[in-house]
Write a protein that holds these residues in place. Structure first.
Motif, short mmCIF file in Angstrom:
data_model
loop_
_atom_site.label_atom_id
_atom_site.label_comp_id
_atom_site.label_asym_id
_atom_site.label_seq_id
_atom_site.Cartn_x
_atom_site.Cartn_y
_atom_site.Cartn_z
N LYS A 19 0.83 -1.21 0.00
CA LYS A 19 0.00 0.00 0.00
C LYS A 19 0.86 1.25 0.00
O LYS A 19 0.54 2.24 -0.67
N LEU A 20 1.95 1.22 0.77
CA LEU A 20 2.85 2.37 0.80
C LEU A 20 3.44 2.65 -0.57
O LEU A 20 3.53 3.81 -1.00
N LEU A 21 3.83 1.59 -1.28
CA LEU A 21 4.38 1.75 -2.63
C LEU A 21 3.34 2.30 -3.59
O LEU A 21 3.61 3.23 -4.37
N TYR A 61 0.44 3.96 -2.93
CA TYR A 61 0.04 5.34 -2.63
C TYR A 61 1.17 6.32 -2.87
O TYR A 61 0.94 7.47 -3.25
N GLY A 62 2.41 5.86 -2.66
CA GLY A 62 3.55 6.72 -2.95
C GLY A 62 3.63 7.05 -4.44
O GLY A 62 3.87 8.20 -4.82
N LEU A 63 3.42 6.02 -5.28
CA LEU A 63 3.42 6.25 -6.72
C LEU A 63 2.27 7.16 -7.15
O LEU A 63 2.44 8.06 -7.97
N ILE A 95 0.68 9.41 -5.32
CA ILE A 95 0.93 10.78 -4.85
C ILE A 95 1.99 11.45 -5.73
O ILE A 95 1.86 12.62 -6.10
N GLY A 96 3.04 10.69 -6.08
CA GLY A 96 4.08 11.25 -6.94
C GLY A 96 3.56 11.62 -8.32
O GLY A 96 3.83 12.72 -8.83
#
Length: 320
Positions: free
Chosen positions: A36-38, A40-42, A44-45
């Protein structure tokens, strides 16, 4: 006894490791924290890359000349300065130009969507001689750059006496040769291929003809494809300045075309002479003009966002 305690400790350690692994990496059908972190990080980026220019334009469009020159003022202006928008409104002649822009974008977009739906339905539901060759030719119109056919089309439109009129956009759209029409035909082709054969056969048993099946059964089921095709077509016709400036000349114009002339028009309307330093063009006024040009598209997107996302999800189309 020691073996029993050691076994319990190993069991607890194994259980803790499984829980940790489940939490970080997830289980079958669920995503873990790292996944999930990966994701959502993508997201957001990627979202930041697309939103940054819009946020930058919005922030600078409300800045006065003092704020623009002040290095301490970055994102939030010291005051809500609306004079930039007042000048951009007058330079663009916004509302009359907006109506004219909608006139030369909405009508071709509607015609292109309707014709693409009809052509896509024909390719998807009927078998006829030369079908594959025609389908390849339709797709080839998307592969060939429009600059290659621009001169022959210009000469042809000149013979038809439609230069400087909306027919220069409307007629190609009505014959399936509008801006990127091949994409929309392919969208409807793929969508209508998923149309259940049993429904068509049942309608034919009830005495329905092909046109009645298309209008009463196929079209209601293809609403997502219609929404996607119209929105993409609307945006592409709105942003088209190269062909529009050639085919329309001075007879018709659009907001994006006038935005390209913004600097020259501003200098004519607000000459920086006789010590009138306040008339000088700055980045805030330019950003205000750009925001006014993009604003109608943003409004259309926010109004149709729910149907657009639903249409993409149901049809499996990513767009471009």
């Amino acid at each position: 006894m020691n073996n029993t305690k050691k076994g319990r400790q190993d069991h607890r350690l194994d259980s803790a490791m499984k829980k940790t692994k489940r939490l970080l990496f997830g289980m079958q059908g669920t995503d873990g924290f790292l996944v999930k972190l990966l994701i959502y990080g993508l997201l957001i980026g990627i979202g930041f890359v697309y939103l940054f220019p819009l946020l930058f334009m919005g922030a600078n469009s409300f800045k006065s000349l003092d704020d623009l020159l002040n290095p301490l003022v970055n994102w939030i202006p010291s005051e809500l300065y609306l004079d930039n928008y007042k000048r951009a409104f007058s330079v663009l002649d916004f509302f009359p130009l907006l109506i004219e822009t909608l006139y030369v974008t909405v009508l071709p977009a509607v015609a292109q969507t309707a014709v693409a739906a009809l052509i896509g339905y024909g390719f998807a539901r009927f078998t006829f001689k030369g079908k594959n060759i025609l389908f390849v030719l339709v797709l080839a119109t998307f592969v060939i750059p429009p600059q290659v056919t621009m001169i022959p089309r210009y000469l042809f439109y000149n013979e038809l006496d439609i230069l400087g009129r909306i027919q220069a956009f409307l007629l190609p759209a009505a014959f399936g040769q509008g801006l990127n029409s091949a994409i929309f035909i392919l969208i409807f082709y793929q969508f209508f291929r998923m149309f259940p054969k049993a429904l068509e056969e049942a309608a034919q048993l009830d005495g329905a003809g092909h046109f009645r099946i298309f209008f009463t059964i196929a079209i209601p089921m293809a609403v997502p494809a219609f929404i996607i095709s119209f929105l993409f077509s609307f945006v592409w016709y709105w942003n088209e300045t190269y062909l529009a400036s050639i085919f329309f000349g001075d007879a018709l114009t659009t907001l994006p075309i006038e935005l390209e002339k913004f600097v020259a028009t501003y200098k004519k309307m607000f000459p920086a002479e006789m010590g009138l330093s306040g008339n000088q063009l700055n980045e805030g006024i330019k950003m205000a003009g750009t925001m006014l040009t993009v604003l109608p598209l943003l409004i259309v997107y926010f109004i149709t966002q729910r149907w657009f996302v639903e249409g993409v999800d149901r049809s499996g189309i990513t767009g471009e």
